[in-house]
Write a protein that holds these residues in place. Structure first.
Motif, PDB file in Angstrom:
ATOM      1  N   UNK A 407       0.822  -1.215   0.000  1.00  0.00           N
ATOM      2  CA  UNK A 407       0.000   0.000   0.000  1.00  0.00           C
ATOM      3  C   UNK A 407       0.854   1.264   0.000  1.00  0.00           C
ATOM      4  N   UNK A 408       2.098   1.146   0.485  1.00  0.00           N
ATOM      5  CA  UNK A 408       3.015   2.300   0.444  1.00  0.00           C
ATOM      6  C   UNK A 408       3.499   2.572  -0.966  1.00  0.00           C
ATOM      7  N   UNK A 409       3.314   1.591  -1.863  1.00  0.00           N
ATOM      8  CA  UNK A 409       3.783   1.758  -3.233  1.00  0.00           C
ATOM      9  C   UNK A 409       5.202   1.295  -3.438  1.00  0.00           C
ATOM     10  N   UNK A 410       5.728   0.488  -2.528  1.00  0.00           N
ATOM     11  CA  UNK A 410       7.088  -0.028  -2.689  1.00  0.00           C
ATOM     12  C   UNK A 410       7.141  -0.921  -3.923  1.00  0.00           C
ATOM     13  N   UNK A 411       8.070  -0.664  -4.854  1.00  0.00           N
ATOM     14  CA  UNK A 411       8.149  -1.468  -6.084  1.00  0.00           C
ATOM     15  C   UNK A 411       8.387  -2.942  -5.790  1.00  0.00           C
ATOM     16  N   UNK A 412       7.546  -3.795  -6.376  1.00  0.00           N
ATOM     17  CA  UNK A 412       7.675  -5.245  -6.189  1.00  0.00           C
ATOM     18  C   UNK A 412       8.615  -5.802  -7.256  1.00  0.00           C
ATOM     19  N   UNK A 497      10.269  13.682 -11.428  1.00  0.00           N
ATOM     20  CA  UNK A 497      10.586  13.202 -10.083  1.00  0.00           C
ATOM     21  C   UNK A 497       9.664  12.023  -9.753  1.00  0.00           C
ATOM     22  N   UNK A 498       9.895  10.860 -10.382  1.00  0.00           N
ATOM     23  CA  UNK A 498       8.972   9.733 -10.214  1.00  0.00           C
ATOM     24  C   UNK A 498       8.949   9.198  -8.789  1.00  0.00           C
ATOM     25  N   UNK A 499       7.761   8.859  -8.334  1.00  0.00           N
ATOM     26  CA  UNK A 499       7.594   8.283  -7.005  1.00  0.00           C
ATOM     27  C   UNK A 499       7.719   6.754  -7.092  1.00  0.00           C
ATOM     28  N   UNK A 500       8.020   6.111  -5.974  1.00  0.00           N
ATOM     29  CA  UNK A 500       8.089   4.643  -5.984  1.00  0.00           C
ATOM     30  C   UNK A 500       6.815   4.000  -6.520  1.00  0.00           C
ATOM     31  N   UNK A 501       5.666   4.610  -6.224  1.00  0.00           N
ATOM     32  CA  UNK A 501       4.383   4.074  -6.707  1.00  0.00           C
ATOM     33  C   UNK A 501       4.347   4.051  -8.239  1.00  0.00           C
ATOM     34  N   UNK A 502       4.930   5.084  -8.884  1.00  0.00           N
ATOM     35  CA  UNK A 502       4.990   5.096 -10.346  1.00  0.00           C
ATOM     36  C   UNK A 502       5.783   3.906 -10.866  1.00  0.00           C
ATOM     37  N   UNK A 503       6.896   3.609 -10.194  1.00  0.00           N
ATOM     38  CA  UNK A 503       7.724   2.467 -10.591  1.00  0.00           C
ATOM     39  C   UNK A 503       6.956   1.154 -10.408  1.00  0.00           C
ATOM     40  N   UNK A 504       6.218   1.067  -9.323  1.00  0.00           N
ATOM     41  CA  UNK A 504       5.458  -0.151  -9.049  1.00  0.00           C
ATOM     42  C   UNK A 504       4.348  -0.332 -10.085  1.00  0.00           C
ATOM     43  N   UNK A 523      13.840  -1.286 -14.497  1.00  0.00           N
ATOM     44  CA  UNK A 523      13.493  -0.510 -13.301  1.00  0.00           C
ATOM     45  C   UNK A 523      14.591  -0.653 -12.255  1.00  0.00           C
ATOM     46  N   UNK A 524      15.107  -1.877 -12.110  1.00  0.00           N
ATOM     47  CA  UNK A 524      16.182  -2.123 -11.146  1.00  0.00           C
ATOM     48  C   UNK A 524      17.429  -1.313 -11.501  1.00  0.00           C
ATOM     49  N   UNK A 525      17.802  -1.283 -12.801  1.00  0.00           N
ATOM     50  CA  UNK A 525      18.982  -0.533 -13.235  1.00  0.00           C
ATOM     51  C   UNK A 525      18.793   0.970 -13.079  1.00  0.00           C
ATOM     52  N   UNK A 526      17.534   1.422 -13.151  1.00  0.00           N
ATOM     53  CA  UNK A 526      17.285   2.862 -13.026  1.00  0.00           C
ATOM     54  C   UNK A 526      17.451   3.349 -11.584  1.00  0.00           C
ATOM     55  N   UNK A 527      17.396   2.420 -10.648  1.00  0.00           N
ATOM     56  CA  UNK A 527      17.495   2.781  -9.235  1.00  0.00           C
ATOM     57  C   UNK A 527      18.934   3.154  -8.853  1.00  0.00           C
ATOM     58  N   UNK A 528      19.047   4.046  -7.883  1.00  0.00           N
ATOM     59  CA  UNK A 528      20.355   4.335  -7.314  1.00  0.00           C
ATOM     60  C   UNK A 528      20.801   3.143  -6.486  1.00  0.00           C
ATOM     61  N   UNK A 529      22.094   3.075  -6.205  1.00  0.00           N
ATOM     62  CA  UNK A 529      22.597   2.005  -5.340  1.00  0.00           C
ATOM     63  C   UNK A 529      22.342   2.383  -3.882  1.00  0.00           C
ATOM     64  N   UNK A 530      21.789   1.438  -3.125  1.00  0.00           N
ATOM     65  CA  UNK A 530      21.628   1.664  -1.691  1.00  0.00           C
ATOM     66  C   UNK A 530      23.016   1.667  -1.053  1.00  0.00           C
ATOM     67  N   UNK A 531      23.168   2.440   0.008  1.00  0.00           N
ATOM     68  CA  UNK A 531      24.468   2.511   0.690  1.00  0.00           C
ATOM     69  C   UNK A 531      24.231   2.850   2.158  1.00  0.00           C
TER      70      UNK A 531
END
Length: 708
Positions: A407-412, A497-504, A523-531
């Motif tokens: 429901x938060x829109x976290x990309x699956x 400025x896409x939101x996570x919900x847009x990606x999902x 979509x995965x490649x478009x993401x920044x690297x977590x650190x």
């Protein structure tokens, strides 16, 4: 009178302006009186290394400091490399001929040039600091002379010295050290320091990858001594003093069947408001003290590294499999997160406490999945009898947490993870997609909740901390994703400025289509690297304002770091005292953990590629079905159902003039044939190179299977 050669060189080059001055001309200018040639030559070298002067084809000129960037070499390929600006973190592409023979981890001075691609481009003008001298390669024979063909640093085989008289044969995997640097990678001089065995063996190639990345399963003797001393001990009365006694609670662990380092346990209780979720983590910080040999080694390693059927642990197995393993029916010291949740899965309150727990059973993912699916044998029912009442409650809460996350829109995101089947001879005999059942996702959501609570603990108490952060995708990567989606004829809503919900939403649009895997990867490649960072800037992918890693201190140093900081605060230190004591430590832990994580991820990928190639080598001549995952001017990459990937080169296709947009299609303009990402295709395995981890395909008859 002492000569100030630096000042003299500076004045001479300044007067010369843009006109280069050769080394010979400089010597001729200053060679008078008490001229010290060696000192003069060292001064020239130092000025070059610092980027103060630049040596070109026709001589030296003064460097414009505004045009130079101090960078670290982060990646090398056969004919190009990437450097990272040490101030901004921006990556810069460097063509191979402009690298000046620079090696990974070298500090170099870079001048930006006109870019011919998407990335900024530059050239190395000087090497300020040499930090690399070891590389792996394959022994080859050129006109009867044995040479070493580097795996990465050069596309040319290098001559070598063999001072130890090692027995070397063509096809061996060897490790060499550079004894003298040249101005090109092909001009480096080297000597062989070890021979690992045949480059046709993935296990041998993996050893080489580990070696050049400084990774080893062997710990220094003082580290092993400390670990054994702790592991041989028992929990003493003073260890449990002041701890929350949870040993009577129905707490238990759930892991893979072969897991030995069991560092997390869970419990769930129902309340009037909802639930109490307990996540109980082995109290590693109780045993690994600051600045001890164990701590220094753990900081250096930063993380455990997993490849094939092996692990390079962050801490010795005497700890991870012993006193810090939450074995069933044994009292263990833990760090517990007790989180109060409402019936919608929202966090109402949380509490962190040092505790004593006693796991009821060593749960196994596959067994829990069977129970949830209704398949319960008599033996399994007996094994889980003590926690049988907890399992339905855990499933209930897990489903609530999963709905909340969605429901938060976290990309699956669905990634193509592989399971490598290794036989007793350490040979990869099969590769299959790795699957996750409900219990794996359940534990992940429980751990995520505890991690979120830990981050809140850090921010709400004003503590120095190590957060897990994930920034939104860059504008450049968003544009690339838009281009791909347009090429695939997928409708999308993506602003600047896409939101996570847009990606999902994009992922959902491609679900159950031929494009699903392609869109997932894009979509995965478009993401920044977590650190890791000391500032809680949030986690884009999880759609959380605060996030940290709390749940795996046995295999991740950032988790151990925040355990140490949280423990000090819970023991009575004020936030100000914690800042004084841990500020520098938190910064160092965040930087080191980010760097070691990148090394570990690349190492794991590189090793996996070798094992996959080893498996596919046994399948040469066989036909497989796959999906076109990417296209280039020289061919297309195909991923098989078993997750192995290979190249279908245009030389193997029908004759004609081929062109690609580099993103969605490869077209034969002579015949009109077009190949698009997402197409299913049948290919025959043409060959596999274990040493490089590359697989080559050729078309099978009737090879185009379906279109988008």
């Amino acid at each position: 009178m002492k000569q100030d050669y630096k000042k003299m060189i500076y004045n001479k080059l300044k007067a010369s302006g843009k006109k280069p001055v050769t080394f010979k001309q400089l010597v001729k200018t200053f060679k008078k009186g008490n001229f010290d040639f060696d000192k003069f030559a060292r001064t020239v070298d130092k000025m070059k290394a610092k980027g103060e002067i630049t040596e070109g084809k026709y001589g030296f000129t003064l460097t414009d400091p505004k045009k130079l960037k101090k960078c670290e070499v982060v990646r090398l390929h056969k004919s190009f490399g990437f450097v990272k600006n040490v101030d901004t973190g921006e990556e810069i592409f460097i063509p191979g001929k402009r690298l000046m023979g620079a090696m990974p981890r070298d500090i170099v001075m870079v001048k930006l040039t006109e870019s011919r691609g998407e990335s900024p481009e530059g050239e190395v003008v000087s090497i300020a600091e040499e930090n690399f001298n070891k590389f792996t390669g394959e022994i080859v024979s050129e006109f009867g002379e044995l040479k070493i063909m580097p795996d990465v640093i050069s596309k040319y085989a290098l001559s070598f010295e063999n001072p130890m008289g090692l027995e070397l044969n063509e096809g061996d995997k060897a490790i060499a050290v550079i004894t003298e640097r040249g101005e090109r990678h092909s001009e480096h001089k080297c000597e062989i320091v070890s021979c690992l065995g045949s480059s046709l063996r993935a296990a041998v190639c993996a050893l080489g990858i580990l070696e050049v990345n400084g990774l080893t399963p062997v710990f220094p003797s003082e580290v092993i001594y400390e670990a054994k001393t702790l592991s041989d001990g028992r929990i003493r009365a003073e260890d449990t003093e002041g701890r929350l006694d949870l040993s009577d609670k129905p707490i238990f662990t759930i892991d893979g069947a072969d897991t030995k380092d069991i560092d997390d346990a869970v419990s769930v209780e129902r309340t009037d408001k909802g639930y109490i979720l307990g996540v109980h983590i082995a109290d590693v910080s109780h045993y690994v003290k600051p600045k001890s040999a164990l701590d220094n080694e753990a900081f250096k390693r930063g993380t455990s590294v997993y490849y094939a059927n092996r692990v390079i642990p962050m801490l010795p197995k005497e700890l991870s499999n012993g006193i810090c393993s939450l074995n069933p029916e044994e009292d263990r010291l833990a760090f517990s997160c007790l989180c109060e949740l409402d019936k919608q899965g929202n966090i109402l309150d949380y509490k962190f406490a040092k505790s004593v727990i006693r796991s009821r059973v060593k749960g196994v993912y596959s067994e829990i999945n069977d129970i949830y699916d209704g398949y319960t044998s008599r033996d399994i029912a007996k094994k889980y009898a003590e926690v049988a009442d907890c399992l339905p409650l855990m499933k209930e809460l897990a489903e609530i947490l999963k709905r909340k996350r969605r429901s938060r829109g976290a990309p699956e995101l669905e990634t193509s993870e592989s399971a490598l089947i290794i036989n007793e001879q350490d040979i990869c005999v099969d590769v299959v997609p790795r699957t996750r059942g409900f219990s794996q996702e359940m534990i992940e959501d429980f751990m995520l909740t505890a991690n979120e609570c830990a981050a809140r603990f850090g921010t709400e108490n004003g503590l120095p901390f190590v957060y897990r952060v994930h920034q939104p995708p860059s504008a450049e990567k968003v544009e690339g994703l838009k281009e791909l989606l347009a090429g695939l004829n997928i409708q999308y809503v993506l602003g600047d400025d896409p939101k996570p919900k847009n990606m999902d939403d994009i992922l959902k649009l491609s679900k159950n289509t031929d494009a699903e895997r392609i869109v997932n990867n894009a979509v995965l490649r478009s993401m920044s690297k977590a650190k890791y960072d000391t500032e809680p800037i949030g986690h884009y992918g999880l759609v959380l304002d605060d996030y940290a890693h709390f749940t795996s201190p046995i295999r991740r140093y950032p988790d151990l770091a925040i355990h140490r900081i949280m423990s000090a605060f819970l023991d009575g230190s004020t936030a100000e005292e914690c800042r004084t004591r841990f500020n520098k430590f938190a910064y160092a832990a965040a930087d080191q953990s980010s760097a070691t994580e990148l090394t570990a991820m690349q190492t794991e990928r590189d090793c996996e590629d070798r094992y996959k190639a080893e498996f596919m080598l046994s399948k040469v001549g066989e036909v497989f079905e796959g999906v076109i995952t990417s296209v280039t001017d020289f061919g297309m990459f195909i991923e098989l159902e078993n997750t192995c990937e290979g190249l279908l080169h245009i030389d193997q296709l029908d004759e004609g003039y081929y062109e690609s947009d580099g993103m969605t299609y490869l077209k034969n303009f002579s015949s009109g044939d077009e190949y698009r990402v997402g197409q299913r295709i049948k290919v025959k395995v043409m060959g596999a190179n274990v040493n490089s981890g590359k697989v080559d395909f050729e078309p099978a008859e009737e090879y185009i299977y379906s279109n988008l």
